[in-house]
Design an enzyme around this catalytic site. Structure first.
Site, PDB file in Angstrom:
ATOM      1  N   TYR A 124       0.844  -1.248  -0.092  1.00  0.00           N
ATOM      2  CA  TYR A 124       0.147  -0.135   0.093  1.00  0.00           C
ATOM      3  C   TYR A 124       0.716   1.449   0.034  1.00  0.00           C
ATOM      4  O   TYR A 124       0.632   2.178  -0.825  1.00  0.00           O
ATOM      5  CB  TYR A 124      -0.908  -0.034   1.270  1.00  0.00           C
ATOM      6  CG  TYR A 124      -1.458   1.310   1.742  1.00  0.00           C
ATOM      7  CD1 TYR A 124      -2.651   1.792   1.158  1.00  0.00           C
ATOM      8  CD2 TYR A 124      -0.959   1.969   2.925  1.00  0.00           C
ATOM      9  CE1 TYR A 124      -3.244   2.748   1.497  1.00  0.00           C
ATOM     10  CE2 TYR A 124      -1.320   3.183   3.345  1.00  0.00           C
ATOM     11  CZ  TYR A 124      -2.542   3.605   2.490  1.00  0.00           C
ATOM     12  OH  TYR A 124      -3.020   4.875   3.087  1.00  0.00           O
ATOM     13  N   HIS A 153       2.474   1.887  -3.268  1.00  0.00           N
ATOM     14  CA  HIS A 153       1.520   1.813  -4.595  1.00  0.00           C
ATOM     15  C   HIS A 153       1.520   3.281  -5.176  1.00  0.00           C
ATOM     16  O   HIS A 153       1.443   4.027  -4.409  1.00  0.00           O
ATOM     17  CB  HIS A 153       0.277   1.284  -4.078  1.00  0.00           C
ATOM     18  CG  HIS A 153      -0.606   1.000  -5.188  1.00  0.00           C
ATOM     19  ND1 HIS A 153      -1.270   2.050  -5.888  1.00  0.00           N
ATOM     20  CD2 HIS A 153      -0.988  -0.282  -5.767  1.00  0.00           C
ATOM     21  CE1 HIS A 153      -2.136   1.413  -6.799  1.00  0.00           C
ATOM     22  NE2 HIS A 153      -2.078   0.139  -7.001  1.00  0.00           N
TER      23      HIS A 153
END
Length: 109
Positions: free
Chosen positions: A77, A80
């Site tokens: 995450y 990303h």
């Protein structure tokens, strides 16, 4: 005590700059919430504002909680491209932030 298997909570506290309007904050919150649709390891998102009467918030007004299945999911995450782009926008509006990742632990008495 029993640590949750795999589950990781990502807690993000924010104090926005004085010049940031409530409309700008609302737009940032919606952008943050949308990350759950763009980043597979992000399983859930919740947010709220401080409602404590203890006055211990140290200026932090907003709390954001994301749920992941693993620390590896949090790492995915964080790196990303959708998160990186959003984080740059969000951090430009913030005066201070605190980020804590933890595995929820149940206390059995």
């Amino acid at each position: 005590m029993e640590e949750a298997k795999g589950v990781v909570k990502h807690i993000f506290l924010a104090k926005f700059k004085e010049e940031i309007s409530s409309d700008q904050i609302e737009k940032l919150i919606k952008g943050y919430a949308n990350l759950v649709n763009l980043i597979e390891p992000m399983k859930a998102f919740h947010w709220g504002t401080d409602v404590s009467n203890e006055n211990l918030h140290q200026g932090f007004t907003h709390v954001f909680e994301s749920t992941f299945e693993s620390t590896e999911g949090v790492a995915e995450y964080v790196s990303h491209p959708a998160h990186v782009e959003f984080a740059n926008l969000f951090l430009a509006a913030a005066e201070k932030v605190i980020v804590i990742d933890y595995k929820p632990t149940t206390v059995r008495l």
